[in-house]
Design a protein around this motif. Sequence first.
Motif, PDB file in Angstrom:
ATOM      1  N   ALA A  13     -47.066  14.223   9.100  1.00 46.02           N
ATOM      2  CA  ALA A  13     -47.462  14.731   7.731  1.00 46.02           C
ATOM      3  C   ALA A  13     -48.939  14.446   7.353  1.00 46.02           C
ATOM      4  CB  ALA A  13     -46.597  13.890   6.711  1.00 46.02           C
ATOM      5  N   ARG A  14     -49.208  14.737   6.282  1.00 46.59           N
ATOM      6  CA  ARG A  14     -50.904  14.250   6.127  1.00 46.59           C
ATOM      7  C   ARG A  14     -50.499  12.940   5.249  1.00 46.59           C
ATOM      8  NH1 ARG A  14     -50.930  19.756   4.003  1.00 46.59           N
ATOM      9  NH2 ARG A  14     -51.879  20.949   5.324  1.00 46.59           N
ATOM     10  N   ILE A  15     -50.862  11.820   6.089  1.00 42.01           N
ATOM     11  CA  ILE A  15     -50.991  10.567   5.828  1.00 42.01           C
ATOM     12  C   ILE A  15     -52.294   9.986   6.360  1.00 42.01           C
ATOM     13  CG2 ILE A  15     -49.627   8.268   6.067  1.00 42.01           C
ATOM     14  CD1 ILE A  15     -47.102  10.017   6.498  1.00 42.01           C
ATOM     15  N   GLU A  16     -52.801   9.157   5.390  1.00 45.42           N
ATOM     16  CA  GLU A  16     -53.966   8.341   5.995  1.00 45.42           C
ATOM     17  C   GLU A  16     -53.963   6.922   5.276  1.00 45.42           C
ATOM     18  OE1 GLU A  16     -57.814  10.650   6.351  1.00 45.42           O
ATOM     19  OE2 GLU A  16     -56.877  11.785   4.780  1.00 45.42           O
ATOM     20  N   GLY A  17     -54.550   5.957   5.746  1.00 45.19           N
ATOM     21  CA  GLY A  17     -54.759   4.764   5.186  1.00 45.19           C
ATOM     22  C   GLY A  17     -53.293   3.930   5.186  1.00 45.19           C
ATOM     23  N   GLU A  18     -53.308   2.938   4.263  1.00 45.76           N
ATOM     24  CA  GLU A  18     -52.217   2.092   4.365  1.00 45.76           C
ATOM     25  C   GLU A  18     -51.038   2.730   3.304  1.00 45.76           C
ATOM     26  OE1 GLU A  18     -51.452  -0.756   5.806  1.00 45.76           O
ATOM     27  OE2 GLU A  18     -53.431  -0.645   6.829  1.00 45.76           O
ATOM     28  N   VAL A  19     -49.642   2.755   3.994  1.00 43.76           N
ATOM     29  CA  VAL A  19     -48.571   3.528   3.229  1.00 43.76           C
ATOM     30  C   VAL A  19     -47.453   2.537   3.043  1.00 43.76           C
ATOM     31  CG1 VAL A  19     -49.256   5.865   3.919  1.00 43.76           C
ATOM     32  CG2 VAL A  19     -47.822   4.258   5.399  1.00 43.76           C
ATOM     33  N   VAL A  55     -57.682  15.187   7.662  1.00 48.49           N
ATOM     34  CA  VAL A  55     -56.423  15.043   8.721  1.00 48.49           C
ATOM     35  C   VAL A  55     -55.406  16.180   8.500  1.00 48.49           C
ATOM     36  CG1 VAL A  55     -54.544  13.395   9.379  1.00 48.49           C
ATOM     37  CG2 VAL A  55     -56.875  12.544   9.076  1.00 48.49           C
ATOM     38  N   THR A  56     -55.026  17.018   9.452  1.00 45.48           N
ATOM     39  CA  THR A  56     -54.092  17.910   9.171  1.00 45.48           C
ATOM     40  C   THR A  56     -52.698  17.397   9.654  1.00 45.48           C
ATOM     41  OG1 THR A  56     -54.637  18.677  11.509  1.00 45.48           O
ATOM     42  CG2 THR A  56     -55.691  19.720   9.656  1.00 45.48           C
ATOM     43  N   ALA A  57     -52.484  16.450  10.548  1.00 50.44           N
ATOM     44  CA  ALA A  57     -51.225  15.814  10.897  1.00 50.44           C
ATOM     45  C   ALA A  57     -51.463  14.407  11.095  1.00 50.44           C
ATOM     46  CB  ALA A  57     -50.452  16.790  11.622  1.00 50.44           C
ATOM     47  N   ALA A  58     -50.601  13.589  10.795  1.00 55.63           N
ATOM     48  CA  ALA A  58     -50.510  12.220  11.498  1.00 55.63           C
ATOM     49  C   ALA A  58     -49.105  11.764  11.652  1.00 55.63           C
ATOM     50  CB  ALA A  58     -50.922  11.191  10.542  1.00 55.63           C
ATOM     51  N   LEU A  59     -48.955  10.976  12.921  1.00 57.61           N
ATOM     52  CA  LEU A  59     -47.602  10.747  13.089  1.00 57.61           C
ATOM     53  C   LEU A  59     -47.211   9.469  12.397  1.00 57.61           C
ATOM     54  CD1 LEU A  59     -44.919  10.717  15.288  1.00 57.61           C
ATOM     55  CD2 LEU A  59     -46.678   9.460  16.448  1.00 57.61           C
ATOM     56  N   ALA A  60     -45.979   9.181  11.923  1.00 57.72           N
ATOM     57  CA  ALA A  60     -45.803   8.029  11.276  1.00 57.72           C
ATOM     58  C   ALA A  60     -44.334   7.656  11.718  1.00 57.72           C
ATOM     59  CB  ALA A  60     -45.765   8.191   9.693  1.00 57.72           C
TER      60      ALA A  60
END
Length: 303
Positions: A153-159, A274-279
């Motif tokens: 998903a599009r995820i950046e920073g602290e979640v 960011v187009t995709a991040a792994l979480a």
Amino acid sequence: MTATIDFRLIRQLWMFLAVAEESHFGRAAKRLGISQPPLTEQIKVLEKALNLTLFERSRRGTVLSPAGAAILPAVRQFAGQVERLEQVVREVAAGQSGVLRIGAINAAMLETVPSILTRLKERHPKLTVYIQEIDSAEAVPALEAGNLDLAFARIEGEVGPAIATLPLTEDRLAVALPADHALAALPRVRLQSLADEPLVMSSRKVSPVYFDMLTAVCRSHGFAPRILHEVRSVVSQIAYVGCGQGVALVPASMSKLAPGNVVVRPIKERIMVVTAALAWNRNRYHPVIETVLGQLTRGLHTP
């Protein structure tokens, strides 16, 4: 405290679903491979147990009652979960080594996930992978609840303290324009030149971090974005542009999705998104994900 599974109730819910979808007891019985009288009797037992009338019978056939219509979505969801459980059990019994549940946004399913899955299958040929499309905003709650093992998903920073993230891909910000737009003739478009343009944006409900980032970028270039539509995906953004509903800020790689009446031009200022991040949830143990994640992070950028 112990609980037992009421397999009779599960069977009756399957019967209810069949009758609801067929709108006919005879066709539902045939679909279930039973005769009609026991089906009718079991539906009566279910109605009595729930204290609800689930069907209304008339000359026009069998239709759901208001109560039946109200519980149908939950029963459908339950039936899907049972089917997935049965499939997992069959695969484990057949010697499959593990199951991985992945959620991915639309853009990641097009751009990022296929190549990663190819690598996973090469390293783990017996791994069973289930993929479902999600919005970015759904990723963290699904990981926290244990409904997903990995999310793209599009995820950046602290979640959140339990959720770990790893940026996978980024792309240059671009603008999707109608082909006959005055700015479409330019090789690159200044962001500030979009100040008066109606924008089609990816909804904040879908990806709050991405939405806030784009809004902040616009403000840093001297204007507040004029948002005409908020939609659920990049594909929808481009479709709206094609229908003359404004312009859209999108990753440059999405040009391959543009129809003939839409062009995608890079923003002149070099703005990367960011187009995709792994979480994943670091607090939930998964015997497969530990190995998969280790190999994925080591080989992610290996040609």
